[in-house]
Design a protein around this motif. Sequence first.
Motif, PDB file in Angstrom:
ATOM      1  N   LEU A 164      19.299  24.309 -18.374  1.00  0.00           N
ATOM      2  CA  LEU A 164      17.911  23.571 -19.086  1.00  0.00           C
ATOM      3  C   LEU A 164      18.039  22.237 -19.224  1.00  0.00           C
ATOM      4  O   LEU A 164      17.017  21.534 -19.380  1.00  0.00           O
ATOM      5  CB  LEU A 164      17.635  24.302 -20.287  1.00  0.00           C
ATOM      6  N   LYS A 165      18.951  21.635 -19.108  1.00  0.00           N
ATOM      7  CA  LYS A 165      19.386  20.104 -19.511  1.00  0.00           C
ATOM      8  C   LYS A 165      19.399  19.235 -18.132  1.00  0.00           C
ATOM      9  O   LYS A 165      19.300  18.048 -18.095  1.00  0.00           O
ATOM     10  CB  LYS A 165      20.413  19.782 -20.292  1.00  0.00           C
ATOM     11  N   THR A 166      19.646  20.161 -17.166  1.00  0.00           N
ATOM     12  CA  THR A 166      19.984  19.488 -15.675  1.00  0.00           C
ATOM     13  C   THR A 166      19.209  19.924 -14.549  1.00  0.00           C
ATOM     14  O   THR A 166      19.556  19.359 -13.327  1.00  0.00           O
ATOM     15  CB  THR A 166      21.461  19.596 -15.349  1.00  0.00           C
ATOM     16  N   ARG A 167      18.297  20.913 -14.812  1.00  0.00           N
ATOM     17  CA  ARG A 167      17.495  21.500 -13.795  1.00  0.00           C
ATOM     18  C   ARG A 167      16.939  20.469 -12.734  1.00  0.00           C
ATOM     19  O   ARG A 167      16.946  20.633 -11.477  1.00  0.00           O
ATOM     20  CB  ARG A 167      16.651  22.486 -13.984  1.00  0.00           C
ATOM     21  N   LEU A 168      16.322  19.690 -13.198  1.00  0.00           N
ATOM     22  CA  LEU A 168      15.596  18.583 -12.381  1.00  0.00           C
ATOM     23  C   LEU A 168      16.640  17.510 -11.557  1.00  0.00           C
ATOM     24  O   LEU A 168      16.217  17.451 -10.357  1.00  0.00           O
ATOM     25  CB  LEU A 168      14.644  17.607 -13.222  1.00  0.00           C
ATOM     26  N   ARG A 169      17.507  17.290 -12.052  1.00  0.00           N
ATOM     27  CA  ARG A 169      18.836  16.720 -11.539  1.00  0.00           C
ATOM     28  C   ARG A 169      19.306  17.519 -10.315  1.00  0.00           C
ATOM     29  O   ARG A 169      19.565  17.152  -9.345  1.00  0.00           O
ATOM     30  CB  ARG A 169      19.904  16.322 -12.465  1.00  0.00           C
ATOM     31  N   ASP A 170      19.633  18.858 -10.627  1.00  0.00           N
ATOM     32  CA  ASP A 170      20.497  19.775  -9.719  1.00  0.00           C
ATOM     33  C   ASP A 170      19.225  19.859  -8.620  1.00  0.00           C
ATOM     34  O   ASP A 170      19.985  20.124  -7.365  1.00  0.00           O
ATOM     35  CB  ASP A 170      20.506  21.089 -10.547  1.00  0.00           C
ATOM     36  N   LYS A 171      18.194  20.000  -8.877  1.00  0.00           N
ATOM     37  CA  LYS A 171      17.119  20.262  -7.597  1.00  0.00           C
ATOM     38  C   LYS A 171      17.041  19.217  -7.068  1.00  0.00           C
ATOM     39  O   LYS A 171      17.006  19.274  -5.664  1.00  0.00           O
ATOM     40  CB  LYS A 171      15.763  20.621  -8.418  1.00  0.00           C
ATOM     41  N   ALA A 172      17.027  18.016  -7.290  1.00  0.00           N
ATOM     42  CA  ALA A 172      17.015  16.742  -6.443  1.00  0.00           C
ATOM     43  C   ALA A 172      18.260  16.619  -5.588  1.00  0.00           C
ATOM     44  O   ALA A 172      18.017  16.411  -4.342  1.00  0.00           O
ATOM     45  CB  ALA A 172      16.869  15.322  -7.485  1.00  0.00           C
ATOM     46  N   ILE A 173      19.327  17.004  -6.096  1.00  0.00           N
ATOM     47  CA  ILE A 173      20.594  16.790  -5.481  1.00  0.00           C
ATOM     48  C   ILE A 173      20.641  17.876  -4.227  1.00  0.00           C
ATOM     49  O   ILE A 173      20.760  17.588  -3.173  1.00  0.00           O
ATOM     50  CB  ILE A 173      21.920  17.314  -6.575  1.00  0.00           C
ATOM     51  N   LEU A 174      20.110  19.070  -4.613  1.00  0.00           N
ATOM     52  CA  LEU A 174      20.247  20.078  -3.720  1.00  0.00           C
ATOM     53  C   LEU A 174      19.195  19.750  -2.314  1.00  0.00           C
ATOM     54  O   LEU A 174      19.551  19.944  -1.143  1.00  0.00           O
ATOM     55  CB  LEU A 174      19.986  21.579  -4.349  1.00  0.00           C
ATOM     56  N   VAL A 175      17.894  19.381  -2.828  1.00  0.00           N
ATOM     57  CA  VAL A 175      16.881  19.148  -2.016  1.00  0.00           C
ATOM     58  C   VAL A 175      17.137  17.833  -0.855  1.00  0.00           C
ATOM     59  O   VAL A 175      17.410  17.767   0.349  1.00  0.00           O
ATOM     60  CB  VAL A 175      15.848  18.621  -2.567  1.00  0.00           C
ATOM     61  N   LEU A 176      18.028  16.749  -1.623  1.00  0.00           N
ATOM     62  CA  LEU A 176      18.625  15.905  -0.617  1.00  0.00           C
ATOM     63  C   LEU A 176      19.688  16.267   0.361  1.00  0.00           C
ATOM     64  O   LEU A 176      19.684  15.996   1.365  1.00  0.00           O
ATOM     65  CB  LEU A 176      19.321  14.718  -1.646  1.00  0.00           C
TER      66      LEU A 176
END
Length: 379
Positions: free
Chosen positions: A195-207
């Motif tokens: 809940l605190k990192t989902r946007l960060r995690d998504k950006a990392i995986l997409v890159l």
Amino acid sequence: MSTKIHNKSSKPDNIVARDNGIIDECEAIESALPKFMRDYFIFLKGSVAVTTRRAYLQDILFFCNYLVETDLYTNAEKASDITIDEFKEITSRDINLFIGDYCNRYYKNINDGRVLFENNNRSLSRKKSSLSTLFKFMFRNEQLPSDITGGFNPIKLQKTQPDAIKRLEIDEVAMMLDTVQNGTGLTDKEKDYWLKTRLRDKAILVLFVTYGLRLSELRELNISSFNFSRGVFVIYRKRGKEVQMPINDACEKVILDYIENERAKNDELDNENEDALFLSLQKKRMTTRSIRDLVKKYTSIAMGTSRSHGYSPHKLRATAATSMIETGFSIYDVQNLLDHDNVTTTQLYSAHRKNSKREIVKNFDWLDEDSVLGVKRND
């Protein structure tokens, strides 16, 4: 005490700091080696990347410590005391015994315990390469009477088979991205963190799956690396190579979403981390380990396996390469994007493309009595 960086280069401070940290490691290793190798140290500075320089020096120190421990040609109590005259006595047979016998399987006493080390042929080949550069240089530098490297035994490296390359299938990539988007498959404890990192995690995986970035390339990204008005961002490849990459709409969207809605604001960060793109909850640049663990978590869910069997970031690099080739991009385009030194590396990822060609030809039979050009005949 932290070191301030007086940076006049085009590289960001974190890249300069990283490289200088490796250089400090190199100098520490050099101080533990014989002084007669000083010319070789200078040669390495100007001829190889800092990471390669460190690897070569580590291998050479390992060899010198072996000479000391086995009393082979030296009575020195430590590596730095080995003399040039003692080094002149070393033969190619000694190197072959060191690499083929000792390095293959050896024990070390570590923390009151005995640890077994084994090296595969790829590791042995690197040690051979490190010693070859040293002995060739010292011969050219007129420090040794002959070039003994011609007598080094060859080391056969197994060719990587396409089927052995681990990567996610396209539907597994979709499942991984669904997990990071919706939290599907996460434990209750993992969801609290997500809940605190989902946007960060998504950006990392997409890159990772879009560009096939190396772990170090992604970790060192800064906010200043991105110029959204020009649609590009800068990464630093191996050997310090600076490369501009185009940014597509999907990547721009997930990165801006993370920066604007989840990443800590600059007034909350110290000077060292205020430009870092991907931050931990402690508001520090993410470590390689934390990124690796993140990727293993999401890929394990996509594959339906345990967390310990999830994939590393390098497998997402393979996933990106395979997916691009399956989509129809040439291996030369993919080679350029992924920064492969040799196109044969990229060709390994084209196995599925070859299989799809085989299926097309198999089902495209001019001599089939019931079909022409793959279309059922109605007459």
